[in-house]
Design a protein around this motif. Structure first.
Motif, PDB file in Angstrom:
ATOM      1  N   LYS A 225       0.830  -1.209   0.000  1.00 19.03           N
ATOM      2  CA  LYS A 225       0.000   0.000   0.000  1.00 19.03           C
ATOM      3  C   LYS A 225       0.861   1.254   0.000  1.00 19.03           C
TER       4      LYS A 225
ATOM      5  N   LYS B  17       2.452   1.725  -3.490  1.00 19.55           N
ATOM      6  CA  LYS B  17       1.499   2.280  -4.455  1.00 19.55           C
ATOM      7  C   LYS B  17       1.282   3.767  -4.198  1.00 19.55           C
ATOM      8  N   GLY B  18       1.135   4.135  -2.937  1.00 19.51           N
ATOM      9  CA  GLY B  18       0.942   5.541  -2.592  1.00 19.51           C
ATOM     10  C   GLY B  18       2.148   6.390  -2.929  1.00 19.51           C
TER      11      GLY B  18
ATOM     12  N   LEU C 181       4.328   5.899  -5.466  1.00 17.38           N
ATOM     13  CA  LEU C 181       4.356   6.142  -6.915  1.00 17.38           C
ATOM     14  C   LEU C 181       3.301   7.173  -7.329  1.00 17.38           C
ATOM     15  N   GLU C 182       2.107   7.071  -6.750  1.00 16.12           N
ATOM     16  CA  GLU C 182       1.049   8.012  -7.111  1.00 16.12           C
ATOM     17  C   GLU C 182       1.387   9.425  -6.642  1.00 16.12           C
ATOM     18  N   THR C 183       1.952   9.562  -5.454  1.00 14.17           N
ATOM     19  CA  THR C 183       2.281  10.885  -4.927  1.00 14.17           C
ATOM     20  C   THR C 183       3.420  11.519  -5.695  1.00 14.17           C
TER      21      THR C 183
ATOM     22  N   GLN D  36       4.010  11.166  -8.823  1.00 12.25           N
ATOM     23  CA  GLN D  36       3.444  11.647 -10.089  1.00 12.25           C
ATOM     24  C   GLN D  36       2.662  12.935  -9.889  1.00 12.25           C
ATOM     25  N   THR D  37       1.808  12.963  -8.880  1.00 10.86           N
ATOM     26  CA  THR D  37       0.976  14.146  -8.658  1.00 10.86           C
ATOM     27  C   THR D  37       1.777  15.331  -8.130  1.00 10.86           C
TER      28      THR D  37
ATOM     29  N   ASN E 237       9.399  -2.668  -9.294  1.00 11.35           N
ATOM     30  CA  ASN E 237       8.263  -3.067  -8.464  1.00 11.35           C
ATOM     31  C   ASN E 237       8.618  -4.213  -7.517  1.00 11.35           C
TER      32      ASN E 237
ATOM     33  N   THR F 232      13.150   9.219  -9.992  1.00 14.66           N
ATOM     34  CA  THR F 232      12.345  10.075 -10.851  1.00 14.66           C
ATOM     35  C   THR F 232      13.221  10.804 -11.860  1.00 14.66           C
TER      36      THR F 232
ATOM     37  N   ARG G 153      -1.650  12.871   1.754  1.00 12.96           N
ATOM     38  CA  ARG G 153      -2.431  12.184   0.724  1.00 12.96           C
ATOM     39  C   ARG G 153      -2.955  10.852   1.221  1.00 12.96           C
TER      40      ARG G 153
END
Length: 215
Positions: free
Chosen positions: A88, A91-92, A94-96, A98-99, A109, A116, A209
């Motif tokens: 979890k 995943k968070g 990678l998403e953070t 990007q945003t 992975n 980055t 987030r």
């Protein structure tokens, strides 16, 4: 004459180029012979039917490669531990990234590591200095830098792993700024050691987030 012009029009472009080249070569040779025949002989020189071989022209020297900054210890990771599953948190992360404007470039992975792309940053976006003072000039080091960074490029590296007290998040930043190579008189990008300000700012965004609190 008419037949010759007709043949020239239907000839292939490559043949025309070769013929033109041969014509120019022949004309150049004939002109060279006429010029040499009309020139007065050089005293003490003897005629020779075989032209002397000329030494090859010296190859142009390549421009010197700017020296790199002396190797330094890699910046340490800024670590946080959370009571959350590693998958979890990964995943968070990678998403953070990007945003938050840090697009992942190298993603593993299986090992849960990520680097980055380099993105532009401005010191004005942060309250405290994001980079430590530069390496002092002297010895083999000759890259002149500003003491306080105003802008540059930054890349984040993140790792998620299982620790003894929970899931560990490790973040560190690689900062590049412009410097002046005083030997070769060119501008170069050089590493500056991070103070941890950029890493701490990103972790704060991640926690907000995901609704996390570190231990």
């Amino acid at each position: 004459m008419v037949m010759a012009r007709w043949l020239a029009r239907i000839a292939l472009p490559g043949v025309l180029v070769l013929a033109a080249a041969a014509g120019w070569a022949g004309a150049s040779s004939a002109f060279s012979q006429l010029r040499d025949a009309g020139a007065p002989p050089v005293p003490g020189a003897t005629a020779s039917s075989t032209p002397e071989a000329q030494p090859p022209a010296a190859a142009p020297q390549a421009s010197p490669t700017p020296e790199k900054a002396p190797p330094s210890d890699e910046p340490p990771f800024l670590s946080r531990t959370y009571k959350v599953r590693p998958g979890k948190l990964w995943k968070g992360l990678l998403e953070t990234l990007q945003t938050a404007g840090f697009p992942p470039e190298e993603v593993d992975n299986e090992g849960r590591t990520v680097k980055t792309s380099f993105v532009e940053f401005k010191q004005d976006d942060y309250q405290n200095q994001v980079a430590e003072p530069p390496v002092r000039l002297g010895g083999d080091y000759h890259i002149l830098q500003m003491i306080k960074v105003k802008q540059g490029k930054v890349s984040l590296e993140g790792r998620v792993a299982t620790g003894p007290h929970g899931t560990e998040l490790r973040i560190r930043a690689r900062i590049l700024v412009m410097g002046l190579d005083r030997v070769h008189r060119i501008s170069v990008l050089v590493d500056r050691r991070s103070t941890g300000v950029i890493e701490a700012g990103f972790i704060h965004k991640l926690e907000a987030r995901m609704g996390l609190e570190h231990l």
